[in-house]
Scaffold this motif. Structure first.
Motif, PDB file in Angstrom:
ATOM      1  N   GLN A 419       0.832  -1.204   0.000  1.00 45.06           N
ATOM      2  CA  GLN A 419       0.000   0.000   0.000  1.00 45.06           C
ATOM      3  C   GLN A 419       0.866   1.252   0.000  1.00 45.06           C
ATOM      4  O   GLN A 419       0.465   2.289  -0.515  1.00 45.06           O
ATOM      5  CB  GLN A 419      -0.911   0.035   1.234  1.00 45.06           C
ATOM      6  N   PHE A 420       2.041   1.159   0.607  1.00 45.41           N
ATOM      7  CA  PHE A 420       2.930   2.309   0.697  1.00 45.41           C
ATOM      8  C   PHE A 420       4.160   2.041  -0.160  1.00 45.41           C
ATOM      9  O   PHE A 420       4.829   1.018  -0.009  1.00 45.41           O
ATOM     10  CB  PHE A 420       3.336   2.556   2.152  1.00 45.41           C
ATOM     11  N   PRO A 425      15.172  -1.498  -1.770  1.00 45.42           N
ATOM     12  CA  PRO A 425      15.601  -2.793  -1.237  1.00 45.42           C
ATOM     13  C   PRO A 425      16.574  -2.693  -0.083  1.00 45.42           C
ATOM     14  O   PRO A 425      16.660  -3.599   0.728  1.00 45.42           O
ATOM     15  CB  PRO A 425      16.256  -3.460  -2.457  1.00 45.42           C
ATOM     16  N   SER A 426      17.307  -1.596   0.013  1.00 47.44           N
ATOM     17  CA  SER A 426      18.277  -1.446   1.100  1.00 47.44           C
ATOM     18  C   SER A 426      17.973  -0.219   1.946  1.00 47.44           C
ATOM     19  O   SER A 426      18.859   0.518   2.340  1.00 47.44           O
ATOM     20  CB  SER A 426      19.700  -1.348   0.522  1.00 47.44           C
ATOM     21  N   ALA A 427      16.680  -0.005   2.229  1.00 43.98           N
ATOM     22  CA  ALA A 427      16.269   1.148   3.029  1.00 43.98           C
ATOM     23  C   ALA A 427      16.704   0.971   4.477  1.00 43.98           C
ATOM     24  O   ALA A 427      16.964  -0.145   4.939  1.00 43.98           O
ATOM     25  CB  ALA A 427      14.756   1.320   2.952  1.00 43.98           C
ATOM     26  N   THR A 428      16.763   2.068   5.192  1.00 46.90           N
ATOM     27  CA  THR A 428      17.137   2.009   6.605  1.00 46.90           C
ATOM     28  C   THR A 428      15.945   1.584   7.459  1.00 46.90           C
ATOM     29  O   THR A 428      14.787   1.589   7.006  1.00 46.90           O
ATOM     30  CB  THR A 428      17.623   3.381   7.094  1.00 46.90           C
ATOM     31  N   PHE A 429      16.257   1.241   8.719  1.00 46.06           N
ATOM     32  CA  PHE A 429      15.195   0.947   9.691  1.00 46.06           C
ATOM     33  C   PHE A 429      14.222   2.117   9.762  1.00 46.06           C
ATOM     34  O   PHE A 429      13.007   1.924   9.760  1.00 46.06           O
ATOM     35  CB  PHE A 429      15.846   0.651  11.048  1.00 46.06           C
ATOM     36  N   GLN A 430      14.748   3.334   9.781  1.00 45.97           N
ATOM     37  CA  GLN A 430      13.887   4.518   9.854  1.00 45.97           C
ATOM     38  C   GLN A 430      12.972   4.602   8.656  1.00 45.97           C
ATOM     39  O   GLN A 430      11.775   4.902   8.790  1.00 45.97           O
ATOM     40  CB  GLN A 430      14.737   5.780   9.964  1.00 45.97           C
ATOM     41  N   GLU A 431      13.505   4.319   7.466  1.00 45.45           N
ATOM     42  CA  GLU A 431      12.685   4.419   6.252  1.00 45.45           C
ATOM     43  C   GLU A 431      11.627   3.320   6.209  1.00 45.45           C
ATOM     44  O   GLU A 431      10.478   3.556   5.836  1.00 45.45           O
ATOM     45  CB  GLU A 431      13.596   4.341   5.018  1.00 45.45           C
ATOM     46  N   ASN A 432      12.017   2.119   6.604  1.00 43.21           N
ATOM     47  CA  ASN A 432      11.035   1.043   6.640  1.00 43.21           C
ATOM     48  C   ASN A 432       9.964   1.288   7.703  1.00 43.21           C
ATOM     49  O   ASN A 432       8.799   0.964   7.524  1.00 43.21           O
ATOM     50  CB  ASN A 432      11.742  -0.295   6.910  1.00 43.21           C
ATOM     51  N   PHE A 433      10.375   1.876   8.822  1.00 46.57           N
ATOM     52  CA  PHE A 433       9.429   2.273   9.865  1.00 46.57           C
ATOM     53  C   PHE A 433       8.457   3.311   9.317  1.00 46.57           C
ATOM     54  O   PHE A 433       7.239   3.219   9.510  1.00 46.57           O
ATOM     55  CB  PHE A 433      10.218   2.846  11.052  1.00 46.57           C
ATOM     56  N   ALA A 434       9.002   4.303   8.621  1.00 47.95           N
ATOM     57  CA  ALA A 434       8.170   5.390   8.108  1.00 47.95           C
ATOM     58  C   ALA A 434       7.153   4.903   7.086  1.00 47.95           C
ATOM     59  O   ALA A 434       6.032   5.411   7.019  1.00 47.95           O
ATOM     60  CB  ALA A 434       9.057   6.474   7.503  1.00 47.95           C
ATOM     61  N   MET A 554      12.189   9.529  13.431  1.00 46.70           N
ATOM     62  CA  MET A 554      11.525   8.481  12.651  1.00 46.70           C
ATOM     63  C   MET A 554      10.072   8.843  12.350  1.00 46.70           C
ATOM     64  O   MET A 554       9.568   8.592  11.247  1.00 46.70           O
ATOM     65  CB  MET A 554      11.603   7.156  13.420  1.00 46.70           C
ATOM     66  N   MET A 555       9.407   9.462  13.332  1.00 46.62           N
ATOM     67  CA  MET A 555       8.003   9.824  13.111  1.00 46.62           C
ATOM     68  C   MET A 555       7.866  11.079  12.264  1.00 46.62           C
ATOM     69  O   MET A 555       6.852  11.273  11.592  1.00 46.62           O
ATOM     70  CB  MET A 555       7.279   9.966  14.454  1.00 46.62           C
ATOM     71  N   ARG A 556       8.886  11.901  12.287  1.00 45.31           N
ATOM     72  CA  ARG A 556       8.880  13.034  11.348  1.00 45.31           C
ATOM     73  C   ARG A 556       9.004  12.509   9.926  1.00 45.31           C
ATOM     74  O   ARG A 556       8.289  12.954   9.014  1.00 45.31           O
ATOM     75  CB  ARG A 556      10.035  13.985  11.673  1.00 45.31           C
TER      76      ARG A 556
END
Length: 618
Positions: A419-420, A425-434, A554-556
């Motif tokens: 959906q998002f 493929p090699s995103a950071t934890f922050q990007e995957n969280f976002a 991360m939430m920003r």
């Protein structure tokens, strides 16, 4: 039912009293006369009582019977204090307890029975003062009551959260009924369902020139019965405006209705005809505060003039008060507008640094049962809480994580529904969280212990025993016994939360401290009769400063480029999935933290509408 219980209690007491009054006296003495008179009065065996006096039996019998009616008493109980004899004269001091019924107070007083010998038999020297020392010839008892208008539920600024609605109070002036009282109550009982004896006793126990409230109607019911009521001679109707029509949040404020025979019996509280009754929400939870209790006076009246002669006892009643909530009208209005275009959604807004609930709005859901107390799958919104444990465990927001379409962790299969978009493929934890990549997040299960996940959940209020005057749910986390369980927890698949609990999670990150929710600031407890302070709320829990810094960033990132952010001041949050149809937005702007749950709709868009409305109203 309440009244019946009181009468039963009195009957049981009578058996004890009868033993007390009969067990220690022997003839000849005045004691038997004292015993028989008081037992006869207490048990309503008025012939027994009258036979122990020197008065006319019919006169005494009527006086005792009338006293019960005039006081609308459920029961009398007596205790002999002393008996003294001086030749042919005697005196008995007694203590009386009169249950005035209708949830009124217990009236206690001390009386005296004068006795003398009549043809060798002890007799109570009859006069009205036998019933009460201040009752004289040509007088009667009466009970004067005064109900208090309902107080409002108010917002944080003290403004009412409801508007006035007219209720219709039907009653009589006893002095205008003459000998028609029984016919009037028979006809009124047929229309309303109220018991005839209760209506009649209210009339007979009241001062004759005072309006006696008998039945309360809402507008619709009153109009349907108006013609029948007007056909009863002596019946009068007084319109009374009362604050009962709720404003938003309507289900939280609650509904109010007129008192009916059914609710009067069910409540068993201080209500009387003329009162309104909270049926739901805060109106029901704080009913006794909003209505207070009836002011009651026991008085004597002059039989000829009907005027008050003396006041024997007064109970001012508990003062009714308004209930002050934490609701903010401007924030509530923005919340209502934000959910208006959805079919099924809930939005809860809280003050980030106090936990005070500022708004609760729903569409197609209940504000109390769903927004405050609903049990919904947390989905990837729970990754906020999981991130606390992961970061403390050494996982860096910059760590690279793959986001495959599918992944299996400990035998549990996870699918990134897509959906998002925008997750490399090699995103950071922050990007995957976002972006809410469930497969990437689940892959971190082996980097954290079950105990640490549970500890973080507790720190963010999940499962905490907070208290609100309405039903609410703080969340629950299933037992974590495997890597699969931990992965499901990080993905929020074995976690249940309410929109309220998730709004508090957002507030915790925003302010740096988790706090329990607050909806009412005054009174402190819904129960005015509580003898002890309510149980303490869970203590605030500070968030680790390093974790908070990371989560804020991360939430920003989670809000940038989403409908929640578009064209507005800084918004922080995550848009998450929980199944194929349910989405969450959990975040904040300024000092207002929110959680939005939406079905078949983008929760981030609801959040964006809310923040826009809030910004425009400020």
């Amino acid at each position: 039912m309440r009244r019946a219980r009181r009468i039963l209690a009195a009957t049981v007491t009578l058996a004890v009293a009868g033993t007390t009054l009969t067990g220690c006296f022997e003839e000849p003495s005045p004691h038997d006369a004292v015993r028989d008179f008081l037992v006869g009065w207490q048990s309503e065996d008025y012939d027994l009582a009258a036979g122990r006096t020197d008065g006319d039996v019919a006169t005494v019998r009527t006086a005792l019977s009338d006293a019960k009616l005039e006081l609308d008493a459920a029961s009398f109980r007596f205790k002999i204090k002393s008996v003294t004899v001086n030749g042919d004269e005697s005196k008995a001091d007694f203590h009386a307890e009169v249950d005035l019924g209708e949830n009124n107070p217990l009236w206690e007083y001390d009386g005296m029975l004068p006795l003398h010998l009549v043809d060798g038999t002890w007799k109570v020297r009859w006069s009205p003062s036998v019933l009460h020392p201040q009752l004289k010839e040509g007088q009667r008892f009466a009970v004067d009551t005064e109900t208090k208008s309902r107080q409002p539920v108010v917002d944080r600024a003290g403004d009412p959260l409801q508007s006035d609605t007219t209720l219709y109070v039907v009653g009589v002036y006893p002095s205008k009924l003459a000998d028609q009282a029984e016919d009037v109550v028979a006809r009124l009982s047929e229309i309303t369902g109220y018991a005839q004896d209760r209506l009649l006793s209210r009339i007979r126990s009241s001062p004759p020139d005072k309006f006696v409230q008998l039945v309360t109607f809402g507008r619709k019911l009153y109009l349907s019965k108006k013609s029948k009521l007007e056909a009863i001679p002596g019946i009068e109707t007084q319109p009374q405006p009362q604050p009962v029509d709720p404003d938003a949040p309507k289900q939280i404020v609650g509904s109010v209705s007129a008192l009916t025979p059914e609710t009067e019996q069910k409540l068993g509280g201080p209500q009387r005809a003329g009162d309104s009754v909270g049926r739901s929400g805060l109106q029901a939870a704080y009913q006794d505060y909003l209505t207070g209790s009836t002011q009651t006076k026991v008085i004597t009246l002059d039989l000829k003039t009907g005027k008050e002669v003396a006041q024997l006892k007064e109970w001012p009643g508990r003062q009714n008060v308004s209930v002050k909530t934490t609701i903010d009208r401007a924030i509530q209005a923005s919340a209502e507008q934000a959910v208006a275009d959805t079919e099924t959604s809930a939005l809860v807004a809280v003050q980030r640094d106090t936990g005070e609930i500022r708004a609760v709005a729903t569409k197609g859901l209940s504000q109390e049962k769903d927004a405050l107390a609903g049990k919904f799958a947390a989905g990837t919104a729970f990754s906020i809480v999981a991130a606390d444990a992961l970061i403390k465990g050494g996982v860096s927001p910059k760590q690279r994580l793959a986001c495959p379409q599918e992944r299996t962790v400990g035998g549990a299969r996870f699918v990134h529904a897509g959906q998002f978009t925008g997750v490399t493929p090699s995103a950071t934890f922050q990007e995957n969280f976002a972006k809410g990549c469930v497969t990437a997040l689940a892959s971190l299960a082996r980097r954290v212990t079950a105990a640490d996940l549970a500890k973080s959940a507790q720190a963010f209020g999940v499962g905490q025993p907070w208290r609100l005057p309405l039903k609410s749910f703080s969340g629950s986390l299933s037992a974590l016994t495997s890597d699969a369980d931990k992965a499901r927890a990080i993905a929020g698949q074995n976690v249940e939360v309410s929109p309220l609990s998730m709004a508090l999670v957002a507030a915790a990150v925003s302010s740096g401290t988790w706090r329990p929710p607050v909806l009412v600031t005054d009174p402190k407890s819904p129960d005015p009769a509580a003898e002890v302070e309510p149980a303490a709320q869970p203590a605030p829990v500070p968030i680790d400063p390093k974790v908070r810094t990371a989560l804020t960033a991360m939430m920003r990132a989670g809000a940038i480029g989403t409908p929640a952010q578009a064209g507005r001041s800084k918004v922080y949050g995550v848009t998450a999935t929980a199944g194929s149809q349910q989405t969450w937005f959990v975040g904040w702007q300024g000092d207002v933290a929110i959680a939005v749950l939406a079905k078949n709709y983008n929760a981030g868009a609801v959040a964006g509408s809310f923040f826009a409305g809030l910004q425009n109203s400020s």
